[in-house]
Structure formats: C-alpha cells, structure tokens
Design a protein around this motif. Structure first.
Motif, PDB file in Angstrom:
ATOM      1  N   ILE A 188     -31.060  69.991  10.150  1.00 34.40           N
ATOM      2  CA  ILE A 188     -30.761  69.123  11.308  1.00 34.40           C
ATOM      3  C   ILE A 188     -32.052  68.452  11.569  1.00 34.40           C
ATOM      4  CG2 ILE A 188     -30.118  69.095  13.564  1.00 34.40           C
ATOM      5  CD1 ILE A 188     -28.042  71.331  12.950  1.00 34.40           C
ATOM      6  N   ALA A 189     -31.844  67.222  11.930  1.00 30.67           N
ATOM      7  CA  ALA A 189     -33.036  66.337  12.402  1.00 30.67           C
ATOM      8  C   ALA A 189     -33.068  66.351  13.798  1.00 30.67           C
ATOM      9  CB  ALA A 189     -33.013  65.029  11.943  1.00 30.67           C
ATOM     10  N   LEU A 190     -34.183  66.914  14.245  1.00 31.13           N
ATOM     11  CA  LEU A 190     -34.482  66.992  16.018  1.00 31.13           C
ATOM     12  C   LEU A 190     -35.208  65.804  16.224  1.00 31.13           C
ATOM     13  CD1 LEU A 190     -35.474  70.945  15.974  1.00 31.13           C
ATOM     14  CD2 LEU A 190     -33.288  69.630  16.709  1.00 31.13           C
ATOM     15  N   VAL A 191     -34.871  65.025  16.968  1.00 32.55           N
ATOM     16  CA  VAL A 191     -35.398  63.375  17.272  1.00 32.55           C
ATOM     17  C   VAL A 191     -35.823  63.514  18.770  1.00 32.55           C
ATOM     18  CG1 VAL A 191     -35.248  61.006  17.398  1.00 32.55           C
ATOM     19  CG2 VAL A 191     -33.933  62.431  15.428  1.00 32.55           C
ATOM     20  N   CYS A 192     -36.902  63.226  19.064  1.00 34.48           N
ATOM     21  CA  CYS A 192     -37.608  62.944  20.353  1.00 34.48           C
ATOM     22  C   CYS A 192     -38.858  62.019  20.533  1.00 34.48           C
ATOM     23  CB  CYS A 192     -37.768  64.205  21.024  1.00 34.48           C
ATOM     24  SG  CYS A 192     -39.226  65.052  20.545  1.00 34.48           S
ATOM     25  N   HIS A 296     -31.274  60.568   3.657  1.00 36.64           N
ATOM     26  CA  HIS A 296     -32.042  61.311   4.314  1.00 36.64           C
ATOM     27  C   HIS A 296     -33.000  60.549   5.053  1.00 36.64           C
ATOM     28  CE1 HIS A 296     -34.748  64.514   5.488  1.00 36.64           C
ATOM     29  NE2 HIS A 296     -33.961  65.468   5.065  1.00 36.64           N
ATOM     30  N   PRO A 297     -33.519  60.750   6.408  1.00 34.83           N
ATOM     31  CA  PRO A 297     -34.342  60.006   7.154  1.00 34.83           C
ATOM     32  C   PRO A 297     -35.837  60.064   6.908  1.00 34.83           C
ATOM     33  CG  PRO A 297     -33.779  61.845   8.360  1.00 34.83           C
ATOM     34  CD  PRO A 297     -32.791  61.934   7.455  1.00 34.83           C
ATOM     35  N   LEU A 298     -36.019  60.611   5.983  1.00 33.78           N
ATOM     36  CA  LEU A 298     -37.721  60.625   5.737  1.00 33.78           C
ATOM     37  C   LEU A 298     -37.996  59.132   5.064  1.00 33.78           C
ATOM     38  CD1 LEU A 298     -38.451  60.864   2.089  1.00 33.78           C
ATOM     39  CD2 LEU A 298     -37.194  63.019   2.487  1.00 33.78           C
ATOM     40  N   ALA A 299     -39.040  58.870   5.504  1.00 37.09           N
ATOM     41  CA  ALA A 299     -39.701  57.456   5.035  1.00 37.09           C
ATOM     42  C   ALA A 299     -38.899  56.354   6.064  1.00 37.09           C
ATOM     43  CB  ALA A 299     -39.449  57.239   3.485  1.00 37.09           C
ATOM     44  N   GLY A 300     -37.929  56.835   6.779  1.00 31.11           N
ATOM     45  CA  GLY A 300     -37.394  55.917   7.772  1.00 31.11           C
ATOM     46  C   GLY A 300     -36.540  54.738   7.121  1.00 31.11           C
ATOM     47  N   GLN A 301     -35.986  54.886   6.085  1.00 33.25           N
ATOM     48  CA  GLN A 301     -35.588  53.700   5.352  1.00 33.25           C
ATOM     49  C   GLN A 301     -33.985  53.369   5.696  1.00 33.25           C
ATOM     50  OE1 GLN A 301     -37.267  51.500   3.368  1.00 33.25           O
ATOM     51  NE2 GLN A 301     -38.969  52.466   4.357  1.00 33.25           N
ATOM     52  N   GLY A 302     -33.501  54.215   6.630  1.00 31.40           N
ATOM     53  CA  GLY A 302     -32.030  53.809   6.621  1.00 31.40           C
ATOM     54  C   GLY A 302     -31.679  52.542   7.311  1.00 31.40           C
ATOM     55  N   LEU A 303     -32.295  52.390   8.490  1.00 30.83           N
ATOM     56  CA  LEU A 303     -32.267  50.933   8.980  1.00 30.83           C
ATOM     57  C   LEU A 303     -32.673  49.844   8.320  1.00 30.83           C
ATOM     58  CD1 LEU A 303     -31.273  49.042  11.314  1.00 30.83           C
ATOM     59  CD2 LEU A 303     -33.401  49.395  12.450  1.00 30.83           C
ATOM     60  N   ASN A 347     -32.765  54.292  -3.535  1.00 31.78           N
ATOM     61  CA  ASN A 347     -33.087  54.789  -2.466  1.00 31.78           C
ATOM     62  C   ASN A 347     -32.636  56.338  -2.119  1.00 31.78           C
ATOM     63  OD1 ASN A 347     -34.827  53.308   0.126  1.00 31.78           O
ATOM     64  ND2 ASN A 347     -33.926  51.723  -1.379  1.00 31.78           N
ATOM     65  N   SER A 348     -31.386  56.151  -2.698  1.00 32.60           N
ATOM     66  CA  SER A 348     -30.620  57.552  -2.451  1.00 32.60           C
ATOM     67  C   SER A 348     -31.217  58.642  -3.293  1.00 32.60           C
ATOM     68  CB  SER A 348     -29.079  57.387  -2.579  1.00 32.60           C
ATOM     69  OG  SER A 348     -28.545  56.528  -2.148  1.00 32.60           O
ATOM     70  N   ILE A 349     -31.457  58.213  -4.370  1.00 36.11           N
ATOM     71  CA  ILE A 349     -32.112  59.329  -5.440  1.00 36.11           C
ATOM     72  C   ILE A 349     -33.327  59.499  -4.987  1.00 36.11           C
ATOM     73  CG2 ILE A 349     -32.860  59.402  -7.707  1.00 36.11           C
ATOM     74  CD1 ILE A 349     -30.492  57.679  -8.672  1.00 36.11           C
ATOM     75  N   VAL A 350     -34.202  58.632  -4.700  1.00 38.93           N
ATOM     76  CA  VAL A 350     -35.826  59.026  -4.274  1.00 38.93           C
ATOM     77  C   VAL A 350     -35.825  60.058  -2.826  1.00 38.93           C
ATOM     78  CG1 VAL A 350     -37.644  57.912  -3.265  1.00 38.93           C
ATOM     79  CG2 VAL A 350     -36.616  56.813  -5.365  1.00 38.93           C
ATOM     80  N   THR A 351     -35.072  59.384  -1.973  1.00 39.31           N
ATOM     81  CA  THR A 351     -35.224  60.341  -0.731  1.00 39.31           C
ATOM     82  C   THR A 351     -34.391  61.810  -1.104  1.00 39.31           C
ATOM     83  OG1 THR A 351     -32.852  59.205  -0.014  1.00 39.31           O
ATOM     84  CG2 THR A 351     -34.996  58.410   0.980  1.00 39.31           C
ATOM     85  N   ASP A 352     -33.304  61.813  -1.638  1.00 42.18           N
ATOM     86  CA  ASP A 352     -32.655  62.957  -1.987  1.00 42.18           C
ATOM     87  C   ASP A 352     -33.685  63.899  -2.771  1.00 42.18           C
ATOM     88  OD1 ASP A 352     -30.325  64.781  -1.836  1.00 42.18           O
ATOM     89  OD2 ASP A 352     -30.358  64.565  -4.081  1.00 42.18           O
ATOM     90  N   GLY A 353     -34.393  63.290  -4.049  1.00 46.01           N
ATOM     91  CA  GLY A 353     -35.096  64.225  -4.726  1.00 46.01           C
ATOM     92  C   GLY A 353     -36.593  64.571  -4.094  1.00 46.01           C
ATOM     93  N   VAL A 354     -37.088  63.654  -3.380  1.00 48.33           N
ATOM     94  CA  VAL A 354     -38.400  64.171  -2.585  1.00 48.33           C
ATOM     95  C   VAL A 354     -37.953  65.088  -1.532  1.00 48.33           C
ATOM     96  CG1 VAL A 354     -40.029  63.403  -0.848  1.00 48.33           C
ATOM     97  CG2 VAL A 354     -39.450  62.038  -2.957  1.00 48.33           C
ATOM     98  N   ASN A 355     -36.870  65.027  -1.011  1.00 53.21           N
ATOM     99  CA  ASN A 355     -36.608  66.210   0.113  1.00 53.21           C
ATOM    100  C   ASN A 355     -36.481  67.607  -0.606  1.00 53.21           C
ATOM    101  OD1 ASN A 355     -35.540  67.056   2.800  1.00 53.21           O
ATOM    102  ND2 ASN A 355     -33.712  67.459   1.796  1.00 53.21           N
ATOM    103  N   HIS A 356     -35.554  67.744  -1.852  1.00 51.42           N
ATOM    104  CA  HIS A 356     -35.505  68.894  -2.659  1.00 51.42           C
ATOM    105  C   HIS A 356     -36.807  69.385  -3.087  1.00 51.42           C
ATOM    106  CE1 HIS A 356     -31.002  67.807  -2.436  1.00 51.42           C
ATOM    107  NE2 HIS A 356     -30.948  69.255  -2.363  1.00 51.42           N
ATOM    108  N   LEU A 357     -37.595  68.408  -3.263  1.00 48.30           N
ATOM    109  CA  LEU A 357     -38.961  68.795  -4.005  1.00 48.30           C
ATOM    110  C   LEU A 357     -39.965  69.494  -3.125  1.00 48.30           C
ATOM    111  CD1 LEU A 357     -41.081  68.878  -6.591  1.00 48.30           C
ATOM    112  CD2 LEU A 357     -41.516  66.641  -5.937  1.00 48.30           C
ATOM    113  N   PHE A 358     -39.770  68.980  -2.199  1.00 48.53           N
ATOM    114  CA  PHE A 358     -40.944  69.216  -1.035  1.00 48.53           C
ATOM    115  C   PHE A 358     -40.216  70.354   0.156  1.00 48.53           C
ATOM    116  CE2 PHE A 358     -43.057  65.539  -2.579  1.00 48.53           C
ATOM    117  CZ  PHE A 358     -44.172  65.668  -2.386  1.00 48.53           C
ATOM    118  N   SER A 359     -39.148  70.547   0.425  1.00 43.93           N
ATOM    119  CA  SER A 359     -38.449  71.452   1.463  1.00 43.93           C
ATOM    120  C   SER A 359     -38.362  72.518   0.829  1.00 43.93           C
ATOM    121  CB  SER A 359     -37.092  70.794   1.856  1.00 43.93           C
ATOM    122  OG  SER A 359     -37.389  69.477   2.448  1.00 43.93           O
TER     123      SER A 359
END
Length: 406
Positions: A188-192, A296-303, A347-359
C-alpha cells in the motif's frame, strides 16, 4: 452532434484530452462524476505529480504552462539508492544531474490542485467543450456509425467516439466487456506532503527499502511529497494512526538528511497493483490513462503514461480528420492501439520488475543491486540515456509532447 468525441471521466487525463481535441477544432462532451467545486478545491491536500519534460512540453503546447510555471519545482537532481531505514542516500547510488540533458532537467514537480485548476479554467473558456458535471453514465452503446451514452437523469448523447478516462475501475471498459489482467503487489502506498528544515535543492530521491520504495519529491519551498510503499499489513496499521504517531513511524524510515520534518496537508493511502486492460480499443471506443493501465507508482510515471495516451489519441484523431476519415472507425483506432501498446508494455514490465527486484532484503541481491547502481552511475552515456528515458524523450513522441501544436 454525432461527430464529437464523448469523454467519460473528468480527471486530469479526460480534461487534457478535451483541451487537446479543442485545439484542433474537434468538439467533445466531457462527462464528470464529480462536481466542479470538488475538482477546483484550492486547498493543498498533499498530492503532487512528477511531470516528465515531455509532459511539461505538452502542457505548454496547450497554453497551460504559462500559468503553471511559477507553481512548479524543477527537478534538478535525481538520486536513486538501495537504502535502509534512517540512512537516506548512502553507499553506491545513481545520481542524475539535470545539466546532463542540456540543462532542461528531467521534469517538474507540480501540486495536484494547481494542475486541476488550470485544466478547469481552460475548459471553462472553450466553446468546443461541453462539460457535464456532476453526471453519471449508466449505459453505453456502440453502433456502426455512432457511440451513445445514457446518463442517470435519462439524458442521451451521441458521438463518433467514446473514450474511457474513468480510472482503474473503468466502468466504460467493463460495460464494453474489456477484461483486465495483472496482480496485487501486497503493498500500500502512503502518500503525504512534508515540510523540512533543510533545503532540498530540487533533488528527488528514490530509495529502495526492503518493504517497498520510498519516493521523496521536491515541492516549492522547503516541502516535499512522499510516496511510501509498505507491506499491506503494516501500511494499513500506519494509515490508521493519528498524525503524531504516523510521523513517529515515518521518521526512522525517512531519516534526518533534510533535518526536522512535519506533516502538511492530508494523508492518503492506495493499494498497489498492476492492472492492464487486455484491449485498448473496441468498436467506437478507446481507453486512456488508468482505464487502460495502472502501474506501480515508482518513478512517478503513471500520469506521464496517461498524458502520452492523450497526446497520441488526439494526434490520431486530428490526422484522421484532415484525411476525411471516420474518427471512430476501426482503422483509426487501430493506429492508436498500435502506437501505445509497446510503451505501455515497456513501462509495465520495467516498474513491475524493478519493484520485485528491490523490494526485499536478500543480501546477495542487495550486493548486486548496489554494484549495478555504482556501475551505471560511472557510465555517463548510459546515465544520460536513462535520464532522457525518464524525461519521456525517447520513442516516437506525439507532436504535443515535442511542444508542437497538432
């Protein structure tokens, strides 16, 4: 008016699409479930976006950036590190310097409220946009020559094309029978937003912690926006805390490299998942933004990914109009789907892969990640390439994302 485009969803992507189409003389109907006063709320609620340089150029081409420039914070540096709680950036890390892209920077941070207000003001001044808000679509149909919708008050409208800009739980996609695929991240992303003692110097940080990434993004003044990804169970517990206890949980993760920190604005939490529509188009229908892809919101690429959809669809429609083609026809929509498919997949593959690799906290993977970040940081050509990629400058860019009119 059967030649207009019906846009369902009055958020950022829907509003931007209506304006992009209007810039070419194309009329549209924008149907928004939220009332205008909710969209135009001037209060700072903590939400902000990392706009890639190509997205900023698009806003400039649409005449919006003059109003927004003074409210945006230029991203001068980006630091990426495999971190640990309370450490900030330490050890091998990747450092992008804006001057490596001819001084233009990777992009800008902009508060949600400022972007919403600019879009609404521009829409209000556009005679080619009919803005219905609040309004809810209850049925839709696609015929051989037109698409149609029925609102909950019984009103019916027709157009040449129906576009779903109504988010990850897109009712437009569901009514069309378009399936979704993907998976839950268990995060879950906590945003503030925070105020901090020391200046950020326009530096954005992406820290990969064992439970998930922490993004620290610079705002105007000594403020930053954070997107803190945690395991679902821990994030749920943190989100339920009062402000004082929330900050007590955040401080050890955030560290003290920006001095004392305090909360400003509201707090939000979002379950994280990868969700992709299996089709971008159906007869007389197209999907844009989160209705087509939620990453995934990492790198802020959604918008930024959504705005590339907007720019591409607007260009396809504009070019089709000039050729005298049916803008909702199968051949025209196939061009849009073909243009966007590879970018969305990448973008889907990169964000998904990076999140799994680093988390994770696997010591072997951690050592490999640190080594890899150090090697990339020492390779200027590759570093510049990755920065240009993050700035949205690679690939076949739509004209709006090059700063050109349609």
């Amino acid at each position: 008016m059967s030649n207009r485009v019906i846009i369902v969803g009055g958020g950022l992507n829907g509003a931007a699409l209506a304006l992009a189409l209007a810039s070419t003389g194309q009329p549209s109907l924008l149907v928004d479930a939220l009332p205008p006063e909710t969209r135009a709320d001037p209060a700072f609620d903590g939400r902000a976006y990392a706009l890639a340089l190509s997205s900023q150029r698009m806003l400039a081409a649409l005449g919006l950036w003059r109003e927004l420039a003074g409210k945006a914070e230029r991203i001068a540096h980006v630091k990426v590190a495999d971190g640990r709680p309370n450490s900030g950036v330490c050890g091998p890390h990747l450092h992008f310097n804006a001057d490596e892209l001819d001084g233009e920077g990777a992009g800008f941070m902009l508060e949600d409220r400022h972007l919403r207000q600019a879009l609404l003001a521009a829409i209000a001044g556009q005679k080619l946009i009919t803005h219905l808000a609040p309004a809810k679509v209850v049925t839709q149909n696609s015929g051989p020559n037109t698409a149609s919708i029925t609102l909950d008050d019984g009103r019916k409208f027709e157009g040449a094309l129906l576009v779903g800009c109504d988010g990850r739980a897109s009712a437009v996609a569901a009514r069309a029978g378009i399936a979704r695929q993907g998976h839950d991240y268990g995060q879950i992303a906590l945003v503030c937003a925070l105020t901090h003692e020391k200046p950020h110097n326009g530096t954005a940080y992406q820290l990969f912690l064992p439970a998930g990434p922490l993004a620290i993004l610079p705002l105007k003044g000594n403020r930053c926006s954070i997107v803190w990804s945690e395991s679902a169970s821990r994030a749920t517990a943190i989100a339920a805390l009062d402000d004082a206890d929330y900050m007590a949980a955040l401080r050890p993760v955030f560290g003290n490299f920006l001095g004392e920190i305090s909360l400003c604005g509201a707090r939000f939490s979002y379950p994280l998942s990868l969700t992709l529509a299996t089709e971008l188009t159906r007869p007389r229908l197209a999907l844009v933004g989160d209705a087509a892809h939620g990453i995934h919101p990492l790198a802020g690429q959604g918008l930024n990914l959504g705005l590339r959809d907007v720019a591409s669809l607007a260009e396809v429609i504009s070019d089709a109009t000039r050729r005298g083609e049916d803008i909702g026809g199968a051949l025209v929509l196939a061009r849009y789907a073909r243009w966007r498919r590879s970018d969305i997949a990448a973008n889907s593959i990169v964000t998904d892969g990076v999140n799994h690799l680093f988390s994770n906290d696997n010591p072997i993977l951690r050592a490999g990640r640190s080594l890899g970040l150090g090697v990339v940081n020492a390779w200027p050509g590759l570093r510049r390439y990755l920065m240009a990629e993050a700035a949205g400058l690679h690939g076949t860019l739509p004209r709006l994302m090059q700063g050109q009119a349609l």
